[in-house]
Enzyme design. Structure first.
Site, PDB file in Angstrom:
ATOM      1  CE1 TYR A  89      -3.044  -3.026   0.443  1.00  0.00           C
ATOM      2  CE2 TYR A  89      -3.304  -2.496   2.763  1.00  0.00           C
ATOM      3  CZ  TYR A  89      -3.599  -3.301   1.679  1.00  0.00           C
ATOM      4  OH  TYR A  89      -4.448  -4.365   1.842  1.00  0.00           O
ATOM      5  CG  HIS A 107      -1.095  -8.812   0.364  1.00  0.00           C
ATOM      6  ND1 HIS A 107      -0.731  -7.497   0.214  1.00  0.00           N
ATOM      7  CD2 HIS A 107      -2.447  -8.820   0.290  1.00  0.00           C
ATOM      8  CE1 HIS A 107      -1.814  -6.743   0.059  1.00  0.00           C
ATOM      9  NE2 HIS A 107      -2.866  -7.524   0.102  1.00  0.00           N
ATOM     10  N   PRO A 157     -15.822  -5.156   3.885  1.00  0.00           N
ATOM     11  CG  PRO A 157     -15.988  -4.591   6.144  1.00  0.00           C
ATOM     12  CD  PRO A 157     -14.997  -4.717   5.026  1.00  0.00           C
ATOM     13  CG  LEU A 158     -18.844  -1.033   4.920  1.00  0.00           C
ATOM     14  CD1 LEU A 158     -18.401   0.330   5.427  1.00  0.00           C
ATOM     15  CD2 LEU A 158     -20.284  -1.299   5.304  1.00  0.00           C
ATOM     16  N   GLY A 159     -18.314  -3.622   0.724  1.00  0.00           N
ATOM     17  CA  GLY A 159     -18.289  -3.717  -0.733  1.00  0.00           C
ATOM     18  C   GLY A 159     -17.512  -2.600  -1.388  1.00  0.00           C
ATOM     19  NE  ARG A 160     -12.562  -4.174  -3.864  1.00  0.00           N
ATOM     20  CZ  ARG A 160     -11.354  -4.360  -3.337  1.00  0.00           C
ATOM     21  NH1 ARG A 160     -10.721  -3.354  -2.786  1.00  0.00           N
ATOM     22  NH2 ARG A 160     -10.785  -5.548  -3.356  1.00  0.00           N
ATOM     23  N   GLY A 161     -17.230   0.365  -0.376  1.00  0.00           N
ATOM     24  CA  GLY A 161     -18.040   1.567  -0.287  1.00  0.00           C
ATOM     25  C   GLY A 161     -19.384   1.473  -0.979  1.00  0.00           C
ATOM     26  CG  PHE A 162     -22.000  -1.117  -4.300  1.00  0.00           C
ATOM     27  CD1 PHE A 162     -22.309  -0.337  -5.396  1.00  0.00           C
ATOM     28  CD2 PHE A 162     -22.886  -2.114  -3.922  1.00  0.00           C
ATOM     29  CE1 PHE A 162     -23.468  -0.553  -6.122  1.00  0.00           C
ATOM     30  CE2 PHE A 162     -24.049  -2.337  -4.636  1.00  0.00           C
ATOM     31  CZ  PHE A 162     -24.342  -1.553  -5.738  1.00  0.00           C
TER      32      PHE A 162
END
Length: 330
Positions: free
Chosen positions: A56, A126, A207-212
């Protein structure tokens, strides 16, 4: 905040961790001061696991976390990763996934320097290196545990068979894979079943679907030119439009409960088992507070059933990973 045991080796973390990847790019502009304040606020709220990786940035994410944790290091669990891509010390990518023992040893020393710490609490491979037997990689990782440089071991995005082989070579505490209402592969491909059989914890990223699932992405054209989501098939315009129909079902359930869709989606992941720790990523304190509230809002059986009916994994349009993401065992 509730604590959860991750694996059978002694690792205990907060029920919710914090994914730090987006703090140094990936999803938009960087604000080191706000990211640092978010890390500090997370500790105040009882979050004690912070997830990063050498790739990253490269390296800038580990360094940001290391600076932010100055004076607070003993209060937290630092999780980082190696081998997602081969890099030299300047951060130049020189190859794909690398699990060679000599690269493992070099990577841990580099991450210790970047994080300004004397040990890594949870160290993941990773991405799996298809050229190196996983037994060789985890043999080297086991030596790092014995040397005190690493406390607990994990592997990311691996198949069940690879998880078993790695665990036999050096005990795993955690397996990390994408997991959300939007990405439920691990329920059907044997990964969740395997980690539970072996007594390994499960850490769910995105867990938030990459913000979706928060409703933040309604159009692919709204994504910035450097936004990482542009490379994921699920965020291509046609797929995104199809997936919005699923999101609207979730949002309807959330509205009936008087909560946001993101909070409901995160609470759903937490409800899937006490051996699961989701690590939603955020750069902002406001979003962090919303996520932490989800950890204290258990879902009843009727809501869980309604969500199960609203979203079926087979309906999601588009692959969850990019074609360029080598090392994910599919």
């Amino acid at each position: 905040m509730e604590k959860r045991a991750i694996g059978g080796q002694g690792l205990t973390t907060s029920a919710l961790g914090l994914g730090c990847m987006g703090m140094t790019g990936s999803y938009g502009p960087v604000d080191d001061a706000e990211s640092t304040a978010t890390i500090h606020r997370a500790i105040d709220l009882g979050v004690n696991m912070f997830d990063t990786a050498d790739v990253y940035g490269p390296f800038t994410n580990e360094r940001l976390l290391g600076r932010a944790l100055a004076g607070r290091r003993d209060k937290v669990i630092v999780a980082t990763k190696f081998g997602g891509a081969e890099m030299d010390d300047a951060g130049t990518v020189t190859g794909g996934a690398n699990g060679r023992p000599e690269y493992v040893r070099a990577s841990v020393e580099r991450s210790l320097r970047n994080l300004n710490t004397d040990r890594i609490d949870l160290y993941y491979q990773h991405r799996v290196d298809p050229k190196v037997p996983v037994e060789e990689t985890f043999g080297a990782l086991g030596e790092l545990v014995a040397a005190g440089k690493v406390r607990y071991l994990g592997i990311s995005e691996a198949r069940s068979g690879t998880i078993r082989r790695a665990h036999a070579a050096a005990p795993l505490s955690a397996v990390e894979s994408e997991y959300s209402l939007f990405s439920r592969d691990v329920e059907s491909n044997g990964v969740l079943e395997t980690v539970r059989e072996l007594g390994i914890g499960f850490v769910g990223y995105a867990p938030l679907g990459r913000g979706f699932l928060t409703g933040a992405v309604r159009s692919a054209s709204a994504l910035g030119p450097t936004d990482l989501r542009r490379i994921f098939p699920r965020f291509e315009e046609e797929n995104l439009e199809a997936n919005l129909a699923l999101l609207r079902r979730i949002e309807k359930i959330a509205a009936d409960l008087g909560v946001g869709g993101g909070r409901l989606a995160l609470a759903w992941v937490l409800a899937q088992g006490e051996d699961i720790v989701p690590i939603p990523g955020t750069r902002r304190r406001t979003h962090l507070t919303e996520n932490v509230e989800a950890a204290t809002a258990p879902l009843d059986a009727d809501t869980l059933a309604a969500l199960a009916e609203a979203v079926s994994g087979g309906e999601i349009a588009g692959a969850r990973t990019s074609p360029q993401d080598a090392g994910i065992e599919r």
